[in-house]
Design an enzyme around this catalytic site. Structure first.
Site, PDB file in Angstrom:
ATOM      1  N   MET A 220     -11.468  -6.156   5.810  1.00 16.88           N
ATOM      2  CA  MET A 220     -10.623  -5.194   6.527  1.00 16.88           C
ATOM      3  C   MET A 220     -10.238  -5.791   7.883  1.00 16.88           C
ATOM      4  O   MET A 220     -11.110  -6.204   8.662  1.00 16.88           O
ATOM      5  CB  MET A 220     -11.373  -3.876   6.749  1.00 16.88           C
ATOM      6  CG  MET A 220     -11.638  -3.061   5.502  1.00 16.88           C
ATOM      7  SD  MET A 220     -10.177  -2.647   4.530  1.00 16.88           S
ATOM      8  CE  MET A 220      -9.199  -1.702   5.712  1.00 16.88           C
TER       9      MET A 220
ATOM     10  N   HIS B 115      -1.259  -1.259  -4.239  1.00 21.51           N
ATOM     11  CA  HIS B 115      -2.542  -0.914  -3.599  1.00 21.51           C
ATOM     12  C   HIS B 115      -2.587   0.597  -3.349  1.00 21.51           C
ATOM     13  O   HIS B 115      -1.667   1.174  -2.763  1.00 21.51           O
ATOM     14  CB  HIS B 115      -2.632  -1.686  -2.282  1.00 21.51           C
ATOM     15  CG  HIS B 115      -3.921  -1.543  -1.545  1.00 21.51           C
ATOM     16  ND1 HIS B 115      -5.044  -2.285  -1.839  1.00 21.51           N
ATOM     17  CD2 HIS B 115      -4.266  -0.769  -0.500  1.00 21.51           C
ATOM     18  CE1 HIS B 115      -6.018  -1.974  -1.006  1.00 21.51           C
ATOM     19  NE2 HIS B 115      -5.582  -1.035  -0.176  1.00 21.51           N
TER      20      HIS B 115
ATOM     21  N   ASP C  10      -4.792   3.657  -1.680  1.00 23.05           N
ATOM     22  CA  ASP C  10      -5.838   3.941  -0.691  1.00 23.05           C
ATOM     23  C   ASP C  10      -6.392   5.343  -0.882  1.00 23.05           C
ATOM     24  O   ASP C  10      -5.692   6.335  -0.678  1.00 23.05           O
ATOM     25  CB  ASP C  10      -5.250   3.816   0.724  1.00 23.05           C
ATOM     26  CG  ASP C  10      -5.047   2.366   1.103  1.00 23.05           C
ATOM     27  OD1 ASP C  10      -6.006   1.587   0.998  1.00 23.05           O
ATOM     28  OD2 ASP C  10      -3.917   2.009   1.498  1.00 23.05           O
TER      29      ASP C  10
ATOM     30  N   HIS D 111      -8.507   1.111  -3.696  1.00 28.84           N
ATOM     31  CA  HIS D 111      -9.398   0.876  -2.553  1.00 28.84           C
ATOM     32  C   HIS D 111     -10.069   2.201  -2.215  1.00 28.84           C
ATOM     33  O   HIS D 111      -9.428   3.101  -1.659  1.00 28.84           O
ATOM     34  CB  HIS D 111      -8.530   0.344  -1.385  1.00 28.84           C
ATOM     35  CG  HIS D 111      -9.283   0.094  -0.122  1.00 28.84           C
ATOM     36  ND1 HIS D 111      -8.642  -0.159   1.076  1.00 28.84           N
ATOM     37  CD2 HIS D 111     -10.610   0.044   0.141  1.00 28.84           C
ATOM     38  CE1 HIS D 111      -9.554  -0.349   2.024  1.00 28.84           C
ATOM     39  NE2 HIS D 111     -10.743  -0.227   1.490  1.00 28.84           N
TER      40      HIS D 111
ATOM     41  N   MET E  63      -9.100   8.113   0.322  1.00 26.83           N
ATOM     42  CA  MET E  63      -9.933   8.474   1.487  1.00 26.83           C
ATOM     43  C   MET E  63     -10.466   9.892   1.305  1.00 26.83           C
ATOM     44  O   MET E  63      -9.752  10.766   0.814  1.00 26.83           O
ATOM     45  CB  MET E  63      -9.083   8.413   2.765  1.00 26.83           C
ATOM     46  CG  MET E  63      -8.391   7.067   2.964  1.00 26.83           C
ATOM     47  SD  MET E  63      -7.600   6.960   4.572  1.00 26.83           S
ATOM     48  CE  MET E  63      -6.667   5.432   4.372  1.00 26.83           C
TER      49      MET E  63
ATOM     50  N   ASP F   9      -6.634  -6.477   4.411  1.00 30.46           N
ATOM     51  CA  ASP F   9      -5.966  -5.175   4.454  1.00 30.46           C
ATOM     52  C   ASP F   9      -5.994  -4.624   5.879  1.00 30.46           C
ATOM     53  O   ASP F   9      -7.072  -4.467   6.465  1.00 30.46           O
ATOM     54  CB  ASP F   9      -6.729  -4.238   3.499  1.00 30.46           C
ATOM     55  CG  ASP F   9      -6.104  -2.861   3.342  1.00 30.46           C
ATOM     56  OD1 ASP F   9      -5.037  -2.610   3.923  1.00 30.46           O
ATOM     57  OD2 ASP F   9      -6.719  -2.044   2.624  1.00 30.46           O
TER      58      ASP F   9
ATOM     59  N   MET G  25     -12.195   4.383  -0.111  1.00 28.58           N
ATOM     60  CA  MET G  25     -12.814   4.594   1.201  1.00 28.58           C
ATOM     61  C   MET G  25     -13.504   5.949   1.159  1.00 28.58           C
ATOM     62  O   MET G  25     -13.104   6.913   1.822  1.00 28.58           O
ATOM     63  CB  MET G  25     -11.745   4.516   2.303  1.00 28.58           C
ATOM     64  CG  MET G  25     -11.272   3.082   2.536  1.00 28.58           C
ATOM     65  SD  MET G  25      -9.678   3.020   3.365  1.00 28.58           S
ATOM     66  CE  MET G  25      -8.595   3.208   1.945  1.00 28.58           C
TER      67      MET G  25
ATOM     68  N   SER H 115       0.855  -1.191   0.000  1.00 26.84           N
ATOM     69  CA  SER H 115       0.000   0.000   0.000  1.00 26.84           C
ATOM     70  C   SER H 115       0.890   1.240   0.000  1.00 26.84           C
ATOM     71  O   SER H 115       1.661   1.460   0.939  1.00 26.84           O
ATOM     72  CB  SER H 115      -0.886   0.010   1.239  1.00 26.84           C
ATOM     73  OG  SER H 115      -1.363   1.329   1.450  1.00 26.84           O
TER      74      SER H 115
HETATM   75  C1  DX5 Z   1      -6.257   1.336   5.889  1.00 26.28           C
HETATM   76  C2  DX5 Z   1      -5.827   1.163   4.444  1.00 26.28           C
HETATM   77  C3  DX5 Z   1      -4.689   0.232   4.311  1.00 26.28           C
HETATM   78  C4  DX5 Z   1      -3.417   0.714   4.961  1.00 26.28           C
HETATM   79  C5  DX5 Z   1      -2.723  -0.468   5.481  1.00 26.28           C
HETATM   80  O1  DX5 Z   1      -7.373   2.130   5.963  1.00 26.28           O
HETATM   81  O2  DX5 Z   1      -6.883   0.652   3.671  1.00 26.28           O
HETATM   82  O3  DX5 Z   1      -4.457  -0.169   2.979  1.00 26.28           O
HETATM   83  O4  DX5 Z   1      -2.564   1.398   4.108  1.00 26.28           O
HETATM   84  O5  DX5 Z   1      -1.650  -0.040   6.230  1.00 26.28           O
HETATM   85  P1  DX5 Z   1      -0.914  -0.991   7.264  1.00 26.28           P
HETATM   86  O6  DX5 Z   1      -0.405  -2.177   6.488  1.00 26.28           O
HETATM   87  O7  DX5 Z   1       0.154  -0.138   7.805  1.00 26.28           O
HETATM   88  O8  DX5 Z   1      -1.943  -1.411   8.290  1.00 26.28           O
HETATM   89 ZN    ZN Z   2      -6.424  -0.283   1.654  1.00 30.08          ZN
END
Ligand code: DX5
Ligand code: ZN
Length: 227
Positions: A138, A34, A36, A67, A38, A177, A69, A9
């Site tokens: 998750m 990956h 992320d 991903h 948000m 994840d 969010m 990620s």
């Molecule tokens: C969390 C994200 C993850 C995050 C994982 O909300 O969706 O993808 O980057 O990070 P680690 O591996 O540090 O938990």
């Molecule tokens: Zn993620």
């Protein structure tokens, strides 16, 4: 049994050198990248959007795993697909019209993923399972990298694995994840996970990304070999 995919990620990467970090992960043996996304509404944090996704796409030939969010992700699916996303995953909790949203991911040409928060039961995916290419469990509450792994997660992954089998869809990728490292990865592999996302355990590893990724790969292969 197919090999487990490891998806670093970029949330934990150095954003000032993002393209180099992506290339570094690719050269270290990553399978996917990956991304992320948000929005500051669905989760408390704000991260990145289609422009950064396009920069990741340019830096690698690996599949780009986005991903989302974000609330009402349907508005942005085409933008992320145009930016080069191969997989687009939305949250069950963020989609009032989940069936329509998953259909529009498929229509965009991307693979469709559905993410479930830790508090959401596996059964929440049952009505749409035939529309999925990937189910994401998750193992932390989404929003930040570097959180602690929720210990009940391997049990939930095992339930998800059984649900996919019972639905006649063992081909659907089962991704996990949050808090994945060399000690939690084998538990997830044993439970039936097929894609492992890891941010801080790879990009923030004191021994360096290359060694950390190799260690995670060995831990998972060892578990698979022994099962
Ligand atoms: C969390 C994200 C993850 C995050 C994982 O909300 O969706 O993808 O980057 O990070 P680690 O591996 O540090 O938990
Ligand atoms: Zn993620």
């Amino acid at each position: 049994m197919t090999a487990i995919r490891i998806a670093p990620s970029i949330l934990s990467a150095d954003f000032g050198r993002l393209a180099e970090e992506v290339v570094r992960a690719q050269e270290a043996g990553a399978d996917w990248i990956h991304v992320d996304v948000m929005d500051g509404h669905f989760v408390p944090n704000l991260t990145l959007g289609p422009a950064i996704t396009a920069a990741v796409r340019k830096a690698t030939h690996l599949p780009v795993d986005v991903h989302l969010m974000i609330e009402n992700p349907g508005r942005y699916i085409q933008a992320f697909r145009d930016a080069g996303a191969d997989v687009v995953t939305v949250h069950q909790e963020a989609c009032p019209h989940l069936h329509r949203t998953l259909a529009s991911i498929r229509e965009s040409g991307a693979q469709a993923g559905l993410a479930l928060n830790p508090g959401t039961p596996v059964s929440a995916a049952e009505e749409v399972v035939q529309m999925l290419d990937l189910l994401l469990i998750m193992s932390v509450n989404p929003g930040f990298g570097g959180q602690s792994f929720i210990p009940s997660s391997p049990g939930k992954v095992a339930r998800a694995h059984r649900m996919l089998d019972a639905a006649g869809r063992p081909d659907i990728l089962l991704e996990v994840d949050g808090g994945v490292d060399a000690s939690t990865a084998p538990l997830l592999a044993a439970a039936g996970a097929s894609v492992l996302v890891a941010g801080s355990a790879l990009f923030r590893a004191s021994e360096g990304l290359e060694i950390a990724l190799a260690r995670m790969r060995r831990a998972v292969d060892h578990q698979r070999g022994g099962s």
